[in-house]
Design a protein around this motif. Structure first.
Motif, PDB file in Angstrom:
ATOM      1  N   PHE A  20      56.430  14.459 -26.382  1.00  0.00           N
ATOM      2  CA  PHE A  20      55.036  14.111 -26.133  1.00  0.00           C
ATOM      3  C   PHE A  20      54.621  14.180 -24.673  1.00  0.00           C
ATOM      4  N   ASN A  21      55.458  14.783 -23.843  1.00  0.00           N
ATOM      5  CA  ASN A  21      55.021  15.029 -22.467  1.00  0.00           C
ATOM      6  C   ASN A  21      53.771  15.893 -22.503  1.00  0.00           C
ATOM      7  N   GLY A  22      52.768  15.515 -21.724  1.00  0.00           N
ATOM      8  CA  GLY A  22      51.512  16.251 -21.726  1.00  0.00           C
ATOM      9  C   GLY A  22      50.507  15.755 -22.746  1.00  0.00           C
ATOM     10  N   TYR A  23      50.868  14.726 -23.479  1.00  0.00           N
ATOM     11  CA  TYR A  23      49.965  14.159 -24.471  1.00  0.00           C
ATOM     12  C   TYR A  23      49.328  12.879 -23.946  1.00  0.00           C
ATOM     13  N   ALA A  24      48.139  12.604 -24.443  1.00  0.00           N
ATOM     14  CA  ALA A  24      47.528  11.290 -24.336  1.00  0.00           C
ATOM     15  C   ALA A  24      47.658  10.626 -25.703  1.00  0.00           C
ATOM     16  N   MET A  25      47.977   9.348 -25.686  1.00  0.00           N
ATOM     17  CA  MET A  25      48.100   8.563 -26.904  1.00  0.00           C
ATOM     18  C   MET A  25      47.055   7.468 -26.853  1.00  0.00           C
ATOM     19  N   GLY A  26      46.370   7.273 -27.952  1.00  0.00           N
ATOM     20  CA  GLY A  26      45.292   6.304 -27.944  1.00  0.00           C
ATOM     21  C   GLY A  26      45.343   5.343 -29.111  1.00  0.00           C
ATOM     22  N   VAL A  28      39.743   2.044 -28.173  1.00  0.00           N
ATOM     23  CA  VAL A  28      40.263   0.786 -27.663  1.00  0.00           C
ATOM     24  C   VAL A  28      41.004   0.990 -26.334  1.00  0.00           C
ATOM     25  N   ALA A  29      41.998   1.873 -26.350  1.00  0.00           N
ATOM     26  CA  ALA A  29      42.828   2.065 -25.161  1.00  0.00           C
ATOM     27  C   ALA A  29      43.570   3.388 -25.269  1.00  0.00           C
ATOM     28  N   ALA A  30      43.990   3.916 -24.125  1.00  0.00           N
ATOM     29  CA  ALA A  30      44.751   5.158 -24.107  1.00  0.00           C
ATOM     30  C   ALA A  30      45.759   5.135 -22.981  1.00  0.00           C
ATOM     31  N   ILE A  31      46.781   5.965 -23.139  1.00  0.00           N
ATOM     32  CA  ILE A  31      47.829   6.067 -22.121  1.00  0.00           C
ATOM     33  C   ILE A  31      48.293   7.509 -22.050  1.00  0.00           C
ATOM     34  N   ARG A  32      48.581   7.956 -20.872  1.00  0.00           N
ATOM     35  CA  ARG A  32      49.189   9.281 -20.693  1.00  0.00           C
ATOM     36  C   ARG A  32      50.690   9.134 -20.885  1.00  0.00           C
ATOM     37  N   TRP A  33      51.236   9.939 -21.815  1.00  0.00           N
ATOM     38  CA  TRP A  33      52.659   9.806 -22.111  1.00  0.00           C
ATOM     39  C   TRP A  33      53.489  10.106 -20.870  1.00  0.00           C
ATOM     40  N   SER A  34      53.082  11.090 -20.107  1.00  0.00           N
ATOM     41  CA  SER A  34      53.764  11.408 -18.852  1.00  0.00           C
ATOM     42  C   SER A  34      53.086  10.642 -17.736  1.00  0.00           C
ATOM     43  N   ALA A  62      46.597   7.445 -32.213  1.00  0.00           N
ATOM     44  CA  ALA A  62      46.210   8.853 -32.216  1.00  0.00           C
ATOM     45  C   ALA A  62      46.835   9.565 -31.028  1.00  0.00           C
ATOM     46  N   ALA A  63      46.899  10.894 -31.119  1.00  0.00           N
ATOM     47  CA  ALA A  63      47.514  11.676 -30.052  1.00  0.00           C
ATOM     48  C   ALA A  63      46.762  12.988 -29.864  1.00  0.00           C
ATOM     49  N   VAL A  64      46.775  13.472 -28.630  1.00  0.00           N
ATOM     50  CA  VAL A  64      46.158  14.771 -28.341  1.00  0.00           C
ATOM     51  C   VAL A  64      46.821  15.363 -27.113  1.00  0.00           C
ATOM     52  N   TRP A  65      46.973  16.669 -27.108  1.00  0.00           N
ATOM     53  CA  TRP A  65      47.522  17.369 -25.954  1.00  0.00           C
ATOM     54  C   TRP A  65      46.451  17.442 -24.873  1.00  0.00           C
ATOM     55  N   SER A 125      45.355  17.793 -17.440  1.00  0.00           N
ATOM     56  CA  SER A 125      43.959  17.394 -17.269  1.00  0.00           C
ATOM     57  C   SER A 125      43.860  16.007 -16.655  1.00  0.00           C
ATOM     58  N   GLY A 126      42.965  15.839 -15.721  1.00  0.00           N
ATOM     59  CA  GLY A 126      42.731  14.542 -15.108  1.00  0.00           C
ATOM     60  C   GLY A 126      41.725  13.706 -15.875  1.00  0.00           C
ATOM     61  N   ASN A 127      41.123  14.277 -16.912  1.00  0.00           N
ATOM     62  CA  ASN A 127      40.118  13.568 -17.693  1.00  0.00           C
ATOM     63  C   ASN A 127      40.736  12.938 -18.936  1.00  0.00           C
ATOM     64  N   TRP A 128      40.194  11.801 -19.329  1.00  0.00           N
ATOM     65  CA  TRP A 128      40.617  11.190 -20.566  1.00  0.00           C
ATOM     66  C   TRP A 128      39.929  11.899 -21.727  1.00  0.00           C
ATOM     67  N   PRO A 129      40.669  12.146 -22.791  1.00  0.00           N
ATOM     68  CA  PRO A 129      40.096  12.917 -23.903  1.00  0.00           C
ATOM     69  C   PRO A 129      39.085  12.117 -24.702  1.00  0.00           C
ATOM     70  N   ARG A 130      38.106  12.825 -25.247  1.00  0.00           N
ATOM     71  CA  ARG A 130      37.153  12.202 -26.171  1.00  0.00           C
ATOM     72  C   ARG A 130      37.618  12.337 -27.609  1.00  0.00           C
ATOM     73  N   ASN A 131      38.282  13.418 -27.900  1.00  0.00           N
ATOM     74  CA  ASN A 131      38.694  13.705 -29.275  1.00  0.00           C
ATOM     75  C   ASN A 131      40.215  13.779 -29.375  1.00  0.00           C
ATOM     76  N   TYR A 132      40.733  13.307 -30.476  1.00  0.00           N
ATOM     77  CA  TYR A 132      42.168  13.304 -30.723  1.00  0.00           C
ATOM     78  C   TYR A 132      42.479  14.135 -31.968  1.00  0.00           C
ATOM     79  N   ASP A 133      43.619  14.793 -31.955  1.00  0.00           N
ATOM     80  CA  ASP A 133      43.963  15.717 -33.037  1.00  0.00           C
ATOM     81  C   ASP A 133      44.835  15.101 -34.117  1.00  0.00           C
ATOM     82  N   TYR A 134      45.644  14.134 -33.759  1.00  0.00           N
ATOM     83  CA  TYR A 134      46.610  13.581 -34.701  1.00  0.00           C
ATOM     84  C   TYR A 134      46.370  12.084 -34.849  1.00  0.00           C
ATOM     85  N   TRP A 135      46.447  11.597 -36.094  1.00  0.00           N
ATOM     86  CA  TRP A 135      46.120  10.205 -36.389  1.00  0.00           C
ATOM     87  C   TRP A 135      47.171   9.575 -37.279  1.00  0.00           C
TER      88      TRP A 135
END
Length: 123
Positions: free
Chosen positions: A28-34, A47-53, A96-99, A103-113
């Protein structure tokens, strides 16, 4: 990618719960988890998010100072520590998770739930 959330339950106002989300299927390196939640009759909300890396975090204003998101990279597990719970925190909570790559921006949309876990806070 598979996400399995757990840890929900019934708690009194002011109490605490810790949600877990086991992630599998890839590294999951390179993913954001929310974490997101959906209360009855309401839209799903962030609610909250974290960068895996690196582990940087981002919170919704409604939970800032009460909730803490973290991850254990050895266990491939995402956590949400929820303190000072309020009745308005009652909802089904989803991980949820998204690649995002570099990117320095937090994602709006997630691909995996994940499947969701119920949190109920009684007054």
């Amino acid at each position: 990618v598979q996400l399995q959330a757990s840890g929900g339950g019934l708690v009194q106002a002011g109490g605490s719960l810790r949600l877990s989300c086991v992630a599998s299927g890839r590294t999951f390196n390179g993913y954001a988890m929310g974490w997101f939640r959906q209360a009855p009759g309401k839209e799903r909300e962030f609610v909250a998010a974290i960068r895996w890396s690196g582990g940087s975090t981002y919170y919704a204003d409604s939970v800032k100072g009460r909730f803490t998101v973290s991850r254990d990279t050895d266990k491939n597990t995402l956590y949400l520590q929820m303190n000072s719970l309020k009745p308005e925190d009652t909802a089904v909570y989803y991980c949820a998770a998204v690649w995002i790559g570099n990117s320095g921006n937090w994602p709006r949309n997630y691909d995996y739930w994940g499947q969701g876990t119920q949190v109920t806070v009684s007054s």
